[in-house]
Design a protein around this motif. Structure first.
Motif, PDB file in Angstrom:
ATOM      1  N   ALA A   1       6.780  -4.153   4.091  1.00 53.10           N
ATOM      2  CA  ALA A   1       6.232  -3.241   3.088  1.00 53.10           C
ATOM      3  C   ALA A   1       7.172  -3.025   1.909  1.00 53.10           C
ATOM      4  O   ALA A   1       6.749  -2.563   0.859  1.00 53.10           O
TER       5      ALA A   1
ATOM      6  N   GLN B   1      10.112  -2.381  -4.244  1.00 54.65           N
ATOM      7  CA  GLN B   1       8.737  -1.929  -4.400  1.00 54.65           C
ATOM      8  C   GLN B   1       8.186  -1.686  -3.016  1.00 54.65           C
ATOM      9  O   GLN B   1       8.254  -2.571  -2.150  1.00 54.65           O
TER      10      GLN B   1
ATOM     11  N   ASP C   1       5.027  -1.027  -0.659  1.00 54.76           N
ATOM     12  CA  ASP C   1       3.573  -1.144  -0.527  1.00 54.76           C
ATOM     13  C   ASP C   1       3.143  -0.112   0.508  1.00 54.76           C
ATOM     14  O   ASP C   1       3.251  -0.336   1.712  1.00 54.76           O
TER      15      ASP C   1
END
Length: 184
Positions: free
Chosen positions: A135, A149, A151
């Motif tokens: 993620a 980043q 998710d």
């Protein structure tokens, strides 16, 4: 056998101060501790849990600890949740219960704060390397350090990214709390 109602385990803010804090003249109102996976909503969990420590003793990752009042809580500084469900199997009062085989264990998600080393221009990818769900990925930037980043849809809230983070920039909390922060 009666049906057990399971919530999404979104911690609800406590409106009553803890008795100990109140008697010491320091009333404290805040969110309850992070409960084990597949815990019922906070009020039902507190009512059902007998504080027998069966879930704490059986947890192979040893992330379940006694919190305020002797109730079990998740401590991600000790490791990650593998969602093995052994705590649920040992919970006789059904304070922890799976509604369905594919029911999500909780509504916890990770979020990356401003203390992140990559935000300060220091190369660090330890959170992404430890995320079993993948993620956390790093977006390359021309001439700069890659930025993490997250998710949120892929994040399981397992906490694998929390303990290895050298600056504690990662916080694992209820998904609704993260959404509220992002809106502000």
């Amino acid at each position: 056998m009666s049906a057990v109602k399971v919530s999404s385990n979104v911690p609800q803010p406590s409106v009553l101060p803890l008795r100990r804090s109140f008697l010491r003249g320091r009333p404290r109102v805040g969110a309850p501790a992070l409960r084990p996976p597949w815990a019922r909503d906070e009020a039902a969990f507190i009512a059902a849990c007998t504080r027998c420590d069966a879930c704490i003793e059986v947890c192979p990752a040893t992330i379940l600890v006694r919190a305020d009042g002797g109730f079990p809580s998740v401590d991600f500084s000790r490791g990650e949740c593998t969602f093995c469900a052994q705590c649920v199997a040992r919970c006789e009062p059904h304070a922890l219960a799976r509604e369905a085989e594919l029911a999500p264990p909780w509504a916890l998600r990770a979020s990356i704060g401003e203390a992140c080393l990559a935000e300060a221009g220091v190369e660090c990818r330890i959170c992404g390397e430890n995320c079993p769900a993948g993620a956390i990925r790093f977006r390359p930037r021309l001439g700069k350090v890659a930025q993490p980043q997250l998710d949120a849809a892929a994040c399981t809230g397992c906490g694998a990214c929390f303990a290895p983070c050298p600056t504690r920039a990662i916080v694992v909390k209820a998904q609704i709390d993260i959404q509220l922060e992002n809106e502000q």
